[in-house]
Scaffold this active site. Structure first.
Site, PDB file in Angstrom:
ATOM      1  CD  GLU A  43      -2.256  -1.339   2.982  1.00  8.26           C
ATOM      2  OE1 GLU A  43      -2.277  -0.199   3.616  1.00  8.26           O
ATOM      3  OE2 GLU A  43      -2.029  -2.308   3.460  1.00  8.26           O
ATOM      4  CE  LYS A  55       5.340   4.907   6.946  1.00  7.67           C
ATOM      5  NZ  LYS A  55       5.225   6.178   7.216  1.00  7.67           N
ATOM      6  CG  ASP A  60       3.874  12.416   4.735  1.00  8.44           C
ATOM      7  OD1 ASP A  60       3.901  11.877   5.877  1.00  8.44           O
ATOM      8  OD2 ASP A  60       4.609  13.029   4.356  1.00  8.44           O
ATOM      9  CE1 TYR A  80      -3.073   1.833   9.423  1.00 11.20           C
ATOM     10  CE2 TYR A  80      -3.279   3.584   8.019  1.00 11.20           C
ATOM     11  CZ  TYR A  80      -2.795   3.091   9.266  1.00 11.20           C
ATOM     12  OH  TYR A  80      -1.983   3.962  10.037  1.00 11.20           O
ATOM     13  CE  LYS A 137      10.409   6.979   5.726  1.00 16.74           C
ATOM     14  NZ  LYS A 137       9.368   7.863   6.232  1.00 16.74           N
ATOM     15  CB  CYS A 145      28.041  40.304  14.593  1.00 12.10           C
ATOM     16  SG  CYS A 145      26.550  39.637  15.176  1.00 12.10           S
ATOM     17  CB  CYS A 193      25.589  43.057  17.879  1.00  9.88           C
ATOM     18  SG  CYS A 193      26.858  42.117  17.894  1.00  9.88           S
ATOM     19  CB  CYS A 206      29.036  37.332  17.045  1.00 11.94           C
ATOM     20  SG  CYS A 206      28.642  38.751  18.070  1.00 11.94           S
ATOM     21  CB  CYS A 221      24.834  39.813  19.912  1.00  8.01           C
ATOM     22  SG  CYS A 221      24.171  39.271  18.430  1.00  8.01           S
TER      23      CYS A 221
HETATM   24  S1  IVH Z   1      -0.077   0.328   8.700  1.00 11.49           S
HETATM   25  C1  IVH Z   1       1.450  -1.543  12.838  1.00 11.49           C
HETATM   26  N1  IVH Z   1      -0.469   1.562   6.631  1.00 11.49           N
HETATM   27  O1  IVH Z   1       2.629   5.139   8.806  1.00 11.49           O
HETATM   28  C2  IVH Z   1       1.528  -0.018  11.996  1.00 11.49           C
HETATM   29  N2  IVH Z   1       0.312   2.452   8.250  1.00 11.49           N
HETATM   30  O2  IVH Z   1       5.204   4.248  10.973  1.00 11.49           O
HETATM   31  C3  IVH Z   1       0.278  -0.119  11.142  1.00 11.49           C
HETATM   32  N3  IVH Z   1       0.749   4.928   7.435  1.00 11.49           N
HETATM   33  O3  IVH Z   1       1.487   5.491  12.221  1.00 11.49           O
HETATM   34  C4  IVH Z   1       0.431   0.980  10.230  1.00 11.49           C
HETATM   35  N4  IVH Z   1      -0.131   4.643   5.447  1.00 11.49           N
HETATM   36  O4  IVH Z   1       0.527   6.740  10.360  1.00 11.49           O
HETATM   37  C5  IVH Z   1      -0.298   1.451   7.791  1.00 11.49           C
HETATM   38  N5  IVH Z   1      -1.110   2.091   4.455  1.00 11.49           N
HETATM   39  C6  IVH Z   1      -0.688   2.471   5.812  1.00 11.49           C
HETATM   40  C7  IVH Z   1       0.119   3.628   6.161  1.00 11.49           C
HETATM   41  C8  IVH Z   1       0.479   3.371   7.327  1.00 11.49           C
HETATM   42  C9  IVH Z   1       0.656   5.625   6.351  1.00 11.49           C
HETATM   43  C10 IVH Z   1       1.255   5.502   8.829  1.00 11.49           C
HETATM   44  C11 IVH Z   1       0.529   5.291  10.092  1.00 11.49           C
HETATM   45  C12 IVH Z   1       1.636   4.848  10.928  1.00 11.49           C
HETATM   46  C13 IVH Z   1       2.859   4.906  10.225  1.00 11.49           C
HETATM   47  C14 IVH Z   1       3.954   3.718  10.537  1.00 11.49           C
END
Ligand code: IVH
Length: 678
Positions: free
Chosen positions: A119, A121, A123, A232, A321, A413, A416, A430, A436
């Protein structure tokens, strides 16, 4: 849905119809930014619905009259998550992901390809929703994973979140739905366009804006933002048997009217999962929401249970990541900033560029050496890199500017006018101290910051005015500010002035470590302050400790001990400490912590090289909290060396001495092992 059966049918019909219309207009207004009726017409509709519900006893928690609470709450109520909301282990490279798969396969004794649910991630901000009998009862933030805050009033304003689940298979159940609340890119852009026009300011990035919105005491503020939610997972379950896979859970969530992310995929093995990640990275610019990677989870719930979890994260999932984002930008000028302790730092002023989720217009150049290494002149185009919360970095010069201006260290500086002096090989300073104004401002700002005295509402602009007008000469003066005095300053009404005075008052009760960190002693940040507080328990024994006694503290070496002594040997600083205590700043005295009971007590660990997932300071703080001593150099007394990337002579020496060496992944596992034991 409309409960009172004694109410006339025509009234029940009208109530149902009003609810549908209001839901529709709410969506048009808040989420789509396309209102079809005037505010007055909308208010009249809502008032009529409220009136009918009250008169005929037709109130229902899934009515839009419950979406926006009328009165702000006095404060947040803490809630406990029965099942902790964990975080995720991270993989920064394909190799790290393959290692994860191998670990999982070994632990669960699996052969063949593992089925992963991949999935995006998102933000945003993790939240938990509790539905009882299909009706939304509570929304909470993740908080520290165990204790969060009750934000039900704000959750109700989010149109992606049904107040009542669709269908009837949830009768008699209690269900906890988890997911991410976020602002879409389009919604964020519209919000910023409006904020620019109406308030002359913009929000920095969608995630921080969503996080701020979800923690409003007045839900009318939350309702103004087009927040969305992707669900999720299911946490707590009572009265329902869950299907066997995550993919089926998603289907269930969809059926109940919750929103899920359609960009998920079922993948077989590391190969397909990594291919998913690569595609997602390519697709990132087209998605209408910000992501910072992918989450890859084992699809079979039974297998998830078998693998279990560590103290912080499940063993069945990992966050992949994305690499840090890079963009090119023009350096308009290079200015010199004066730091809290007088250090002069060159800062590049950039033509603003959106990179890694924020608009970057300044980037530190660290020191003159760095400028030399980059070969940078004002007017050049540079590559800017930013990942997550990391400070933007200038990686290299991309193209020399047509009109280049070389960068030289000023002799005076900029704040000052005192002479700038050389301090070591690359630093300039400085030495005017609190004479300052720049250093005075920064010391106040540092004192008030979240990890120090945590004074909410004391922003940079106000600090500048307070210091420049002479109302605040040192941090103790903050405790003498009155509401009337504060209200004289720009953009400060009586109400915000009163709030600030209350926040300053609240900060008086603190802890020794925060107080020590707030003083701004050179090289004494949060981790060292914590180690000092743990070791001495109170201020008096610390004031009496000589350099040798100070070096008994795990985090303190020769240089830090000298800075601490110099600070407390200065009568002006002692007078400041006395003034703060007289003003009412206090902390409960603690017992010096018994270090020997901690899991790493007696172990000396050295950290070297660059760590990718945490700063060296974080690593050090973790080790200290587990009772280890963190030393600066490798010797025969060293028990273990943590070696990040580009480790040099310390690694060679440790190898020669046959000392245990941990790479970053092994170090993460080592920490986890010890945290479980604590
Ligand atoms: S699963 C056991 N699925 O990422 C943790 N997390 O560091 C279960 N997040 O705090 C999280 N998209 O805020 C999961 N598709 C996704 C996500 C997701 C964003 C965030 C979530 C969590 C952090 C994990």
């Amino acid at each position: 849905m409309t409960t009172n059966d004694n109410a006339p049918a025509s009234i029940r019909q009208e109530v149902e119809s009003l609810r549908k219309q209001i839901d529709h207009h709410n969506l048009q207004y808040h989420a789509l930014d396309r209102p079809e009726i005037t505010d007055a017409e909308f208010d009249a509709m809502l008032a009529r619905l409220e009136q009918l519900e009250a008169r005929y006893g037709l109130q229902s928690p899934d009515s839009p009259t419950w979406r926006v609470g009328a009165e702000p709450l006095p404060g947040f109520v803490e809630v406990r998550h029965e099942i902790p909301m964990l975080s995720l282990e991270k993989a920064f490279s394909e190799e790290e992901f393959q290692q994860f798969e191998a670990r999982v396969a070994k632990r669960a004794e699996l052969e063949g390809e593992i089925e992963f649910c991949c999935e995006p991630k998102v933000d945003g901000v993790a939240v938990s929703l509790i539905y009882q009998d299909g009706v939304l009862k509570r929304g909470a933030t993740r908080g520290d994973g165990v204790n969060g805050e009750d934000i039900t009033h704000n959750i109700r304003t989010i149109h992606d979140i049904p107040l009542r689940l669709h269908g009837s298979d949830h009768a008699g159940t209690v269900l906890e739905i988890r997911g991410e609340v976020f602002l879409g890119k389009e919604g964020f852009a519209a919000l910023n366009a409006r904020a620019r026009e109406e308030e002359g300011r913009t929000y920095i990035n969608p995630r921080n804006t969503a996080a701020g919105a979800i923690r409003q005491l007045d839900s009318r503020n939350t309702a103004k933002l087009p927040l969305r939610m992707y669900c999720y997972s299911i946490g707590l379950v009572n009265g329902l048997t869950l299907p066997g896979t995550l993919f089926e859970i998603f289907a269930l969530l969809d059926k109940w009217g919750l929103h899920t992310n359609i960009d998920r995929r079922l993948c077989h093995g590391a190969g397909e999962s990594l291919e998913y990640c690569r595609r997602l990275l390519q697709k990132r610019p087209q998605l209408d929401y910000e992501i910072d990677g992918a989450v890859i989870k084992i699809n079979q719930l039974e297998l998830q249970r078998k693998l279990g979890q560590t103290a912080r994260s499940p063993r069945w999932a990992i966050a992949w990541k994305f690499p840090a984002e890079e963009k090119s930008a023009k350096v308009l000028a290079v200015d010199f900033q004066v730091g809290r302790t007088g250090t002069i730092t060159p800062v590049a002023r950039l033509d603003p560029v959106f990179v890694g989720g924020v608009t970057v217009s300044n980037a530190t150049l660290h020191n003159m050496d760095e400028i030399g290494k980059l070969g940078l002149c004002a007017g050049d185009s540079v590559i800017v890199r930013r990942a997550g919360d990391v400070i933007p970095q200038i990686v290299q010069v991309a193209a020399a500017g047509k009109e280049r201006k070389s960068v030289t260290m000023p002799t005076e500086c900029p704040a000052c006018g005192s002479p700038i002096e050389r301090d070591g090989d690359v630093q300039f300073r400085c030495n005017a101290g609190l004479v300052c104004p720049a250093q005075r401002r920064q010391s106040v700002s540092h004192f008030a910051s979240r990890s120090a005295m945590d004074i909410e509402g004391l922003g940079e602009r106000l600090i500048e005015q307070l210091v420049d007008s002479g109302a605040v000469r040192n941090v103790a003066d903050l405790y003498r500010l009155s509401v009337d005095k504060l209200a004289e300053f720009e953009r400060m009404g009586q109400k915000s002035a009163a709030n600030l005075v209350a926040a300053i008052e609240k900060s008086k009760r603190t802890s020794l470590n925060r107080f020590l960190a707030a003083l701004g002693i050179r090289e004494v940040g949060g981790a060292t302050a914590m180690a000092l507080a743990d070791h001495f328990g109170d201020l008096a024994p610390l004031l009496e400790a000589d350099a040798e006694a100070l070096q008994q503290v795990p985090d303190v070496g020769e240089v830090v001990a000298r800075h601490i002594r110099e600070f407390f040997d200065n009568p002006e600083n002692l007078a400041l400490v006395a003034a703060l205590r007289e003003a009412g700043v206090y902390w409960p005295a603690a017992q010096p912590r018994a270090q020997d009971s901690l899991p790493l007590a007696g172990q000396t660990i050295v950290i070297t090289g660059t760590l990718g997932r945490m700063t060296r300071n974080d690593a050090k703080a973790k080790l200290l909290s587990l009772g280890a001593k963190v030393a600066g150099s490798v010797s025969a007394r060293t028990d273990c060396l943590v070696a990040g990337e580009k480790a040099g002579s310390k690694l060679t020496k440790a190898e020669e001495l046959g000392i245990r060496i941990l790479n970053e992944q092994e170090f993460a596992e080592f920490l986890l092992e010890h945290e479980i034991e604590t």
